[in-house]
Each structure stands twice: as C-alpha cells, then as structure tokens.
Design an enzyme around this catalytic site. Structure first.
Site, PDB file in Angstrom:
ATOM      1  N   ASP A  81    -101.726 -44.948  25.770  1.00 18.20           N
ATOM      2  CA  ASP A  81    -102.973 -44.129  26.092  1.00 18.20           C
ATOM      3  C   ASP A  81    -104.215 -44.596  25.385  1.00 18.20           C
ATOM      4  OD1 ASP A  81    -101.284 -42.553  24.455  1.00 18.20           O
ATOM      5  OD2 ASP A  81    -102.495 -41.211  24.586  1.00 18.20           O
ATOM      6  N   GLY A  82    -104.046 -44.450  24.292  1.00 17.16           N
ATOM      7  CA  GLY A  82    -105.313 -44.728  23.289  1.00 17.16           C
ATOM      8  C   GLY A  82    -105.911 -46.065  23.704  1.00 17.16           C
ATOM      9  N   ARG A 114     -68.553 -37.713   7.457  1.00 16.65           N
ATOM     10  CA  ARG A 114     -70.115 -37.325   6.959  1.00 16.65           C
ATOM     11  C   ARG A 114     -70.774 -37.011   7.977  1.00 16.65           C
ATOM     12  NH1 ARG A 114     -71.148 -42.279   2.452  1.00 16.65           N
ATOM     13  NH2 ARG A 114     -70.476 -41.066   0.574  1.00 16.65           N
ATOM     14  N   HIS A 154     -89.498 -49.099  12.073  1.00 18.36           N
ATOM     15  CA  HIS A 154     -89.917 -50.282  12.859  1.00 18.36           C
ATOM     16  C   HIS A 154     -88.772 -51.138  13.328  1.00 18.36           C
ATOM     17  CE1 HIS A 154     -93.483 -48.687  11.138  1.00 18.36           C
ATOM     18  NE2 HIS A 154     -94.143 -49.423  12.071  1.00 18.36           N
ATOM     19  N   LYS A 161     -63.707 -32.074  14.503  1.00 17.91           N
ATOM     20  CA  LYS A 161     -64.387 -33.061  14.595  1.00 17.91           C
ATOM     21  C   LYS A 161     -64.633 -33.871  13.006  1.00 17.91           C
ATOM     22  CE  LYS A 161     -68.097 -33.728  17.073  1.00 17.91           C
ATOM     23  NZ  LYS A 161     -67.854 -34.137  18.476  1.00 17.91           N
ATOM     24  N   MET A 167     -88.159 -42.916  16.206  1.00 17.86           N
ATOM     25  CA  MET A 167     -89.743 -43.158  16.193  1.00 17.86           C
ATOM     26  C   MET A 167     -90.153 -42.416  17.664  1.00 17.86           C
ATOM     27  SD  MET A 167     -91.367 -46.637  15.396  1.00 17.86           S
ATOM     28  CE  MET A 167     -91.992 -47.082  13.732  1.00 17.86           C
ATOM     29  N   GLY A 168     -91.676 -42.154  18.059  1.00 15.82           N
ATOM     30  CA  GLY A 168     -92.000 -41.486  19.265  1.00 15.82           C
ATOM     31  C   GLY A 168     -93.131 -40.799  18.851  1.00 15.82           C
ATOM     32  N   ASP A 206     -92.887 -45.210  22.697  1.00 19.95           N
ATOM     33  CA  ASP A 206     -92.772 -43.618  22.718  1.00 19.95           C
ATOM     34  C   ASP A 206     -92.699 -43.034  24.133  1.00 19.95           C
ATOM     35  OD1 ASP A 206     -95.597 -43.520  20.352  1.00 19.95           O
ATOM     36  OD2 ASP A 206     -93.484 -44.261  20.156  1.00 19.95           O
TER      37      ASP A 206
HETATM   38  P1  ADP Z   1    -101.953 -46.615  21.706  1.00 24.34           P
HETATM   39  O1  ADP Z   1    -102.586 -47.610  22.551  1.00 24.34           O
HETATM   40  O2  ADP Z   1    -100.583 -47.264  21.388  1.00 24.34           O
HETATM   41  O3  ADP Z   1    -102.222 -45.207  22.086  1.00 24.34           O
HETATM   42  P2  ADP Z   1    -104.082 -46.269  19.790  1.00 24.34           P
HETATM   43  O4  ADP Z   1    -104.302 -44.639  19.994  1.00 24.34           O
HETATM   44  O5  ADP Z   1    -103.825 -46.311  18.102  1.00 24.34           O
HETATM   45  O6  ADP Z   1    -102.728 -47.046  20.295  1.00 24.34           O
HETATM   46  O7  ADP Z   1    -105.319 -46.927  20.204  1.00 24.34           O
HETATM   47  C1  ADP Z   1    -105.260 -48.433  19.922  1.00 24.34           C
HETATM   48  C2  ADP Z   1    -106.796 -48.984  20.161  1.00 24.34           C
HETATM   49  O8  ADP Z   1    -107.349 -48.584  21.021  1.00 24.34           O
HETATM   50  C3  ADP Z   1    -107.717 -48.384  18.830  1.00 24.34           C
HETATM   51  O9  ADP Z   1    -107.344 -48.755  17.539  1.00 24.34           O
HETATM   52  C4  ADP Z   1    -108.839 -48.345  19.360  1.00 24.34           C
HETATM   53  O10 ADP Z   1    -109.322 -49.964  18.992  1.00 24.34           O
HETATM   54  C5  ADP Z   1    -108.930 -48.488  20.643  1.00 24.34           C
HETATM   55  N1  ADP Z   1    -109.215 -46.928  21.143  1.00 24.34           N
HETATM   56  C6  ADP Z   1    -108.279 -45.870  21.196  1.00 24.34           C
HETATM   57  N2  ADP Z   1    -109.116 -44.778  21.458  1.00 24.34           N
HETATM   58  C7  ADP Z   1    -110.414 -45.300  21.505  1.00 24.34           C
HETATM   59  C8  ADP Z   1    -111.577 -44.389  22.069  1.00 24.34           C
HETATM   60  N3  ADP Z   1    -111.608 -43.069  22.398  1.00 24.34           N
HETATM   61  N4  ADP Z   1    -112.725 -45.359  22.361  1.00 24.34           N
HETATM   62  C9  ADP Z   1    -112.669 -46.680  21.844  1.00 24.34           C
HETATM   63  N5  ADP Z   1    -111.653 -47.076  21.665  1.00 24.34           N
HETATM   64  C10 ADP Z   1    -110.690 -46.724  21.182  1.00 24.34           C
HETATM   65  O1  F6P Z   2     -96.826 -45.695  18.914  1.00 25.94           O
HETATM   66  C1  F6P Z   2     -95.633 -46.542  18.817  1.00 25.94           C
HETATM   67  C2  F6P Z   2     -95.324 -46.193  17.310  1.00 25.94           C
HETATM   68  O2  F6P Z   2     -93.885 -46.963  17.077  1.00 25.94           O
HETATM   69  C3  F6P Z   2     -94.953 -44.704  17.158  1.00 25.94           C
HETATM   70  O3  F6P Z   2     -93.357 -44.420  17.445  1.00 25.94           O
HETATM   71  C4  F6P Z   2     -94.960 -44.725  15.680  1.00 25.94           C
HETATM   72  O4  F6P Z   2     -95.237 -43.306  15.085  1.00 25.94           O
HETATM   73  C5  F6P Z   2     -95.991 -45.389  15.370  1.00 25.94           C
HETATM   74  O5  F6P Z   2     -96.148 -46.439  16.302  1.00 25.94           O
HETATM   75  C6  F6P Z   2     -96.096 -46.184  13.934  1.00 25.94           C
HETATM   76  O6  F6P Z   2     -97.441 -46.794  13.782  1.00 25.94           O
HETATM   77  P1  F6P Z   2     -97.555 -48.070  12.798  1.00 25.94           P
HETATM   78  O7  F6P Z   2     -96.799 -49.268  13.303  1.00 25.94           O
HETATM   79  O8  F6P Z   2     -99.111 -48.307  12.541  1.00 25.94           O
HETATM   80  O9  F6P Z   2     -97.057 -47.668  11.432  1.00 25.94           O
END
Ligand code: ADP
Ligand code: F6P
Length: 327
Positions: free
Chosen positions: A110-111, A170, A257, A221, A177-178, A135
């Site tokens: 989503d980022g 044990r 990872h 168990k 992760m997530g 995730d």
């Molecule tokens: P993911 O896509 O897995 O959620 P991130 O949240 O780390 O990963 O975002 C990945 C990349 O997307 C960031 O390093 C940046 O380059 C770009 N990005 C994220 N959010 C923004 C934003 N609000 N504006 C511009 N680029 C963004």
């Molecule tokens: O978003 C995927 C993910 O693997 C998450 O589950 C984890 O917290 C994060 O990335 C780890 O980020 P990095 O690879 O930058 O350490």
C-alpha cells in the site's frame, strides 16, 4: 470504446517495498502480456530509486525466462525516501518522459501504491498497482502476492520445531512477520495446530495464554508452540513471561526474513500471473490509478487509495478456530 490516445504504447514496471515471493511471476506476466498486446515494456530497477536514477532497461520476452519459480525480484525492490520529495518526483517524471513511458505498473504494497498515486496527482503519469506483500495487509484483495508462500515457509519451520519440542517437552515461542497484521500468524497457527497465538488486532492476554498452556500440560500434552505476530509483541517478552509464570523451559525462534524467500507456491505463481496480466488489461481499457485485486476468486480493481483507506481483511473466524482447536 477506448480512445487510441488513452491507450499506452510504452509502460514502465517496478517492484517496490518489501520483496515478496511471486513478484517475479507478476513481472513475467506484465512483460509477456504487454508484448502480446503490442506494448513496449521497460523494467525499472530498485523500485522508485531506479526511476529517479534512470536505471531503466527495455524488457523482451526472454528477459523474463526461467524466473517464475524464483523468489525475490529480478528488478530488485527497495524503499526510496527521495521519491517522497517533489525534487525526487520531478527527476522521476523527467526520466519517464525521456523513455516516453505512458504508464507505470507498480508491484508492491500500500505504501508503494500511495507513492504511485502521489506521482500521478503531481505529474499525470498513470499508475496501476499489483498487490505484493507477505503481510497480506492490502485492502481490496483477498490475498496479496507472497502471503501464501510466507505462510507455507513458516509452517514447514514450525513443523520441524515440533519434533524437538516433543523430544524435550518444551514450549517454543515463534515470532512471524506481518508488520501490523496478524494474518501470517493466524494461518500458521491453524496449519500447525499451535497451542497459542498472539496478534496485534487482539489485546494481548498473557495470563489467559499461560492458563491454556497449563491446561494442555495437565491433559498430557508434551510440546507447545506459541505463534506471535511481530506487531503484537516480541517473542522474547512472551517467553520470559511464560517462564516466570509457569516455571517451564521456553525457547524462542524468530523466523524473520526467511518468510520473504524461497520458491513461490503454485498459488502465488498463478495469482501473480493473473494479476500481472490483468494490470495490462486495465491499461489497455484506458483505466487510471487502479489497483488489481482478487476477491472470491474473481479479478477486480479498485482506486489505488482503496488499498489504505479501507481495512484489509482480518480473519477473526480462523483466529477463533486456532484457539478452539488448541485445547
Ligand atoms: P510497501 O509498498 O511494502 O507498503 P513502503 O511503505 O515502505 O512499502 O513504501 C515503499 C516505497 O514507496 C517508499 O520507499 C517510497 O519510495 C514510496 N512511498 C511510500 N509512501 C509514499 C508517499 N506517501 N509518497 C511518495 N512515495 C511514497
Ligand atoms: O512488509 C513486509 C515485511 O517483511 C514486514 O513483514 C516486515 O516487518 C518488514 O517487511 C521488514 O522490513 P525490512 O525488510 O526493511 O527489514
């Protein structure tokens, strides 16, 4: 009928954010489907950084040969803070123009989609998102690329752990992760018959967890696996709490990872292939700033903002099932 001018002729393709097994299958599908429909496809290395640094190459059919069964991404992924700046986006737009890129396909979370939408709003370069993140925290799709493989990888690790847990009677606390999602933890807990599970979506209750472990012990168990989603708490914290309250030998395993690597499952390969091809279909249909999704087995698409403005699916039923079957 789609106007010719809105149809792209040359598209850019990148993988961004945390890498996910299946990204290569999606890359392969975008390249091959694009070429099939007469488009030129350009690969952009290292996520948005490659757009800023002009690390951009033409992709041919053979560029994606032999990759569908490999984890990671041949285009490398990455995070790029500079792309969050106007200067960075201006450099990216200059390079899009230099290569005459009409649109971008963004394979990421989503980022990355948010970055794609900001880029469109600022520079009118069309972007289509393909959801890829282990995730499974992206709204608008029942699953994101890499999730199924990550769950299977964690499951195999936990199955191996069960052997030694049985041998030494044990308790093992396993951190998966997530990020802020408990999706991996829930599916692994059900698949491995875990005796305990902690996820960020539900308030942590260590006394209740210890009670469950105690009742299991009284029922005969010998081994106990507790799955902890990294967004809930640290597995080391949970292990200390258990040892203090139950006086039982407890060990910790953080899978980290490992869950991001390895050959993608058939499910991820097929889903990624369908999503990549559908992204090209959306571009050919003249669609703008859409994300691809799969819901109830059907290909769907939503506005990019859906990925973070809506809530990703939280599988409460499976969480309750994991707890109910752990008696
Ligand atoms: P993911 O896509 O897995 O959620 P991130 O949240 O780390 O990963 O975002 C990945 C990349 O997307 C960031 O390093 C940046 O380059 C770009 N990005 C994220 N959010 C923004 C934003 N609000 N504006 C511009 N680029 C963004
Ligand atoms: O978003 C995927 C993910 O693997 C998450 O589950 C984890 O917290 C994060 O990335 C780890 O980020 P990095 O690879 O930058 O350490």
């Amino acid at each position: 009928m789609v106007e010719e001018k809105s149809k792209p002729k040359r598209i850019g393709l990148l993988t961004s954010g945390g890498d996910a097994p299946g990204m290569n299958a999606a890359i392969r599908a975008v390249v091959r489907a694009g070429i099939f429909h007469g488009l030129e496809v350009y690969g952009i290395y290292s996520g948005y950084r490659g757009l800023i640094e002009d690390d951009i190459v033409p992709m041919k059919e053979q560029s994606v040969s032999g990759i569908i069964n490999h984890g990671g991404t041949i285009l490398r992924a990455g995070r790029c803070e500079e792309f969050k700046t106007e200067e960075g986006m201006a450099l990216a737009e200059k390079n899009c123009r230099k290569h005459n890129l009409d649109a971008l396909v963004i394979i990421g979370g989503d980022g990355s989609f948010r970055g794609g939408l900001e880029f469109y709003n600022l520079h009118a370069v069309n972007t289509i998102g393909v959801p890829a993140s282990i995730d499974n925290d992206i709204a608008g799709t029942d699953a994101s690329i890499g999730f199924d493989t990550a769950v299977n990888t964690a499951m195999v690790c936990v199955d191996k752990l069960r052997d030694t847990a049985e041998a030494h009677e044990r308790i093992f606390v396993v951190e998966v992760m997530g990020r802020a999602s408990g999706a991996i933890a829930i599916d692994v807990a059900v698949a491995c018959g875990a005796e305990g599970i902690l996820v960020p979506e539900v308030e942590m209750d260590i006394p209740a967890l210890c009670k469950t472990l105690q009742v299991g012990k009284e029922r005969g168990k010998n081994s106990f696996i507790v799955i902890v989603a990294e967004g809930a708490t640290s597995a080391f914290h949970v292990a200390r709490e258990i040892e203090e309250r139950l006086g039982r030998e407890t060990r910790v395993l953080v899978l980290g990872h490992l869950q991001r690597g390895g050959p993608p499952t058939a499910h991820d390969r097929e889903m990624a292939s369908k999503m990549g091809a559908y992204a090209v279909d959306l571009l050919l249909a003249g669609k703008n700033t859409r994300m691809v999704g799969i819901q109830s087995g059907k290909m769907v698409d939503h506005h990019l903002s859906h990925a973070w403005e809506e809530r990703a699916p939280f599988d409460e039923q499976s969480l309750l099932l994991a707890k109910r079957l752990a008696i």
